[in-house]
Design a protein around this motif. Structure first.
Motif, PDB file in Angstrom:
ATOM      1  N   GLN A  95      29.330 -48.172  -0.930  1.00 41.70           N
ATOM      2  CA  GLN A  95      29.108 -48.589   0.451  1.00 41.70           C
ATOM      3  C   GLN A  95      27.695 -48.273   0.940  1.00 41.70           C
ATOM      4  O   GLN A  95      27.159 -47.195   0.672  1.00 41.70           O
ATOM      5  N   ASN A  96      27.122 -49.224   1.667  1.00 40.39           N
ATOM      6  CA  ASN A  96      25.888 -49.039   2.433  1.00 40.39           C
ATOM      7  C   ASN A  96      24.787 -48.372   1.628  1.00 40.39           C
ATOM      8  O   ASN A  96      24.334 -48.903   0.630  1.00 40.39           O
ATOM      9  N   ASN A  97      24.354 -47.155   2.060  1.00 35.74           N
ATOM     10  CA  ASN A  97      23.200 -46.502   1.448  1.00 35.74           C
ATOM     11  C   ASN A  97      23.589 -45.484   0.380  1.00 35.74           C
ATOM     12  O   ASN A  97      22.816 -44.575   0.068  1.00 35.74           O
ATOM     13  N   GLN A 108      32.598 -41.949   1.683  1.00 38.89           N
ATOM     14  CA  GLN A 108      31.487 -42.909   1.760  1.00 38.89           C
ATOM     15  C   GLN A 108      31.221 -43.289   3.218  1.00 38.89           C
ATOM     16  O   GLN A 108      30.062 -43.339   3.653  1.00 38.89           O
ATOM     17  N   GLN A 109      32.284 -43.545   3.977  1.00 39.42           N
ATOM     18  CA  GLN A 109      32.114 -43.890   5.390  1.00 39.42           C
ATOM     19  C   GLN A 109      31.484 -42.745   6.172  1.00 39.42           C
ATOM     20  O   GLN A 109      30.592 -42.953   6.997  1.00 39.42           O
ATOM     21  N   THR A 168      27.653 -42.056   5.085  1.00 41.31           N
ATOM     22  CA  THR A 168      26.740 -43.104   5.547  1.00 41.31           C
ATOM     23  C   THR A 168      26.635 -43.104   7.068  1.00 41.31           C
ATOM     24  O   THR A 168      25.617 -43.502   7.629  1.00 41.31           O
ATOM     25  N   GLN A 169      27.690 -42.645   7.736  1.00 44.78           N
ATOM     26  CA  GLN A 169      27.653 -42.531   9.192  1.00 44.78           C
ATOM     27  C   GLN A 169      26.764 -41.363   9.625  1.00 44.78           C
ATOM     28  O   GLN A 169      25.991 -41.464  10.569  1.00 44.78           O
ATOM     29  N   PRO A 195      22.583 -42.131   7.943  1.00 39.55           N
ATOM     30  CA  PRO A 195      22.343 -43.565   7.740  1.00 39.55           C
ATOM     31  C   PRO A 195      20.972 -43.889   7.185  1.00 39.55           C
ATOM     32  O   PRO A 195      20.772 -44.968   6.624  1.00 39.55           O
TER      33      PRO A 195
END
Length: 624
Positions: free
Chosen positions: A61-63, A461-462, A465-466, A469
């Motif tokens: 996820q994301n970064n 992961q959430q 990344t939160q 960010p």
């Protein structure tokens, strides 16, 4: 941006894990390439690399650039291997991949990333091994940081640590999208907080000579004001009997309000004492005011008198130097915020404790943090705990573990943003923070409910990344749980297997992981021996098998079977409670052969239901 793709452990460097004079060991973490090393007498180098067929760009996820796991049997050395990524032993060689060019570079330490280590265990032996880029956010280090300046008994220290944990939880819950995340994983969200105000004994005398009389007088004023205001309130309510006074709690809020004021004043005094004796002669008041000055004596209310002191007190090293004032606004704001949110007298049982809603607790917490941070530049960054927070809900160990995991990283972000990360625990850290974070989670899912373990990898992961960010994040975990492991591609997992007194890296070509069946993961990934049922159940089943086999041999030899009805019934009952259908059916077949019966579970249910029907009919006849 970079990705740590592999680590090579030189020959013979970990004999307690891989055995004496072991060969060099390569751990590939699942990056875009798989690396093969070669070691000569004087050099370690990458001999070759090949494309990792299981690598997918943007898979995580994301970064988050990479997620890897280290698993294996108990006692095989998973945590020791994880430690290599943070201690940067000279015996290790690290391979980093450039995320844009796919070129790789070799280093002999992990300094390219900030390494953040978390464990729910009390890993005392790990303290003191940190280098400058390493931040230990584990349970033991956090407890040191929360309580190191306190000299209380262990029980009290644990209470202080739990209180500091709760403050971190509150800050995390406040963060963006945290509520939705917590609801998604069914984690309890508490909305009422219990707050206790601590008192500090002043044992040193390093505060400015001119300030000391004022602090002594403030305590005297509070005691006098407490007596006066309580009596006024009793007179107003016309309460004279002791029993009526106690039952009414009429004066509890007055006493609590003055205790709040008293303990904050003493906290300020303690900060000034902790600053040391460099301000003994340098503390002043405007116009050389003293406790005998009419301007001070005009204040009969302690809060007004203290505020007057704050407005007039300052430190000046020389006549030409700049005046250093106390953080007046932050001190006043803390006092006003707490007093504003105090409950009514009837809700107060103790004048050192009170309960508030979540938003009020958050407001108090913010004003307290602003109060502490306001002193750090010119005075001491004092960590003695003034306010202890406790939730009004009983959380399980797994629920507390989840809150701890999320909140410690959120708190680290807070420290970075407020430039106090270099004073995290008793170790000094480098000032600059890298744009690359390597996060090590040593059994971070310990104690979690199976439903949370299914969500663990997705949730972390959430969360990360939160919280971070703007960072390039890489995560390495250890785990004992197959539900967690089913979220990893096979080449992202390091499998450690034990043989005798040494471990070795297991070839993962035949091992199942990503989206695999839980039973396969247990058997293959954790090398569970002798099946996947508990040892006690296995022992009981084996006992009845051995017993029935011995009787079958006697029966085949035409010998008389001396078996009591109790023993026969015991065998049948054990077969009844086995929930694995294949094992149960085989035992039924053995039972039927041994006793020349046509016993089956369905037959037994039918017989029981028929008997139950018969008994009900009999009951109805008797009632008629």
């Amino acid at each position: 941006m970079i990705r740590l793709a592999a680590i090579y452990i030189s020959k013979g460097e970990l004999p307690h894990i891989f055995g004496k004079n072991h060969e060099g060991q390569t751990i590939n973490l699942g990056g875009k390439f798989q690396y093969v090393f070669e070691e000569t007498e004087h050099k370690v180098f990458v001999k070759s690399r090949q494309i990792n067929a299981q690598f997918i760009d943007g898979f995580w996820q994301n970064n988050i650039c990479l997620l890897s796991a280290i698993v294996g049997e108990n006692g095989v050395g998973k945590s020791t291997i994880l430690d290599l990524f943070r201690t940067s032993l000279s015996a290790c060689t690290f391979v980093y991949e450039d995320l844009e060019t796919n070129n790789f570079s070799i280093f002999f330490n992990a300094d390219l990333s900030d390494v953040l280590y978390y464990s729910p265990h009390f890993n005392i032996h790990q303290v003191g091994n940190e280098n400058e880029n390493f931040r230990d956010l584990s349970k033991y280090s956090l407890m040191i940081d929360d309580t190191e300046l306190e000299s209380f008994d262990l029980s009290t220290l644990l209470q202080l640590h739990d209180s500091e944990n709760l403050k971190r939880w509150i800050k995390f819950i406040e963060s963006n999208n945290a509520i939705d995340l917590l609801k998604d994983i069914s984690l309890p969200i508490f909305d009422k907080i219990h707050i206790k105000i601590n008192f500090f004994r002043i044992d040193e005398h390093q505060i400015s000579y001119r300030f000391r009389p004022f602090f002594n007088r403030f305590i005297e004023m509070i005691d006098a004001e407490n007596t006066r205001r309580q009596q006024q309130e009793l007179n107003r309510l016309k309460l004279t009997k002791i029993e009526d006074i106690r039952n009414s709690r009429a004066t509890h809020k007055i006493r609590l309000e003055l205790e709040v004021l008293k303990r904050i004043i003493v906290k300020v005094q303690n900060i000034l004492e902790s600053t040391g004796n460099k301000y003994l002669e340098e503390g002043f008041l405007n116009d050389n005011y003293t406790i005998e000055s009419p301007e001070f004596l005009a204040h009969k209310n302690t809060r007004d008198a203290f505020y007057w002191f704050l407005d007039n007190a300052y430190v000046q090293l020389t006549k030409r130097s700049k005046k250093v004032f106390l953080p007046v606004d932050e001190i006043k704001n803390l006092i006003e915020t707490i007093i504003l949110h105090l409950p009514e007298s009837k809700e107060i049982e103790n004048w050192t404790e009170f309960s508030v809603g979540f938003s009020e607790a958050l407001s108090i917490l913010k004003s307290y943090e602003e109060f502490i941070l306001a002193f750090k530049n010119d005075f001491a960054f004092d960590r003695k705990v003034l306010l202890k927070f406790k939730p009004y809900v009983n959380l399980s160990s797994g629920e507390k573990g989840l809150y701890d995991l999320f909140s410690v990283f959120n708190d680290f972000k807070f420290r970075i943003e407020n430039d106090i990360h270099t004073d995290y625990t008793i170790f000094n850290k480098r000032q600059n923070v890298s744009s690359n974070f390597l996060i090590l989670l040593d059994e971070g899912d310990l104690g979690f409910h199976p439903e949370w373990k299914k969500k663990y990898i997705n949730v972390i992961q959430q969360v990360f990344t939160q919280i971070f960010p703007d960072k390039n994040i890489q995560i390495i975990i250890t785990t004992h749980d197959p539900l967690t492991l089913s979220d990893f591609p096979r080449n992202n997992i390091t499998f450690l297997k034990k043989e005798g007194d040494r471990a070795y890296l297991h070839d993962n070509l035949t091992i199942k992981s990503f989206g695999a069946n839980v039973s396969d993961l247990f058997k293959d990934s954790f090398f569970i021996k002798d099946g996947l049922i508990g040892d006690f159940a296995k022992k009981k089943i084996e006992e009845v098998i051995v017993k029935m086999n011995s009787y079958l041999l006697l029966k085949q030899a035409n010998k008389v079977l001396e078996i009591s009805d109790v023993e026969i019934d015991s065998m049948k009952r054990l077969i009844d409670i086995i929930d694995e259908p294949i094992i149960q059916q085989k035992l039924i077949e053995m039972y039927n052969t041994l006793f020349d019966r046509n016993y089956s579970i369905d037959d037994e249910i039918s017989r029981v239901e028929a008997r139950l029907k018969e008994l009900r009919n009999l009951k109805n006849i008797r009632n008629d």
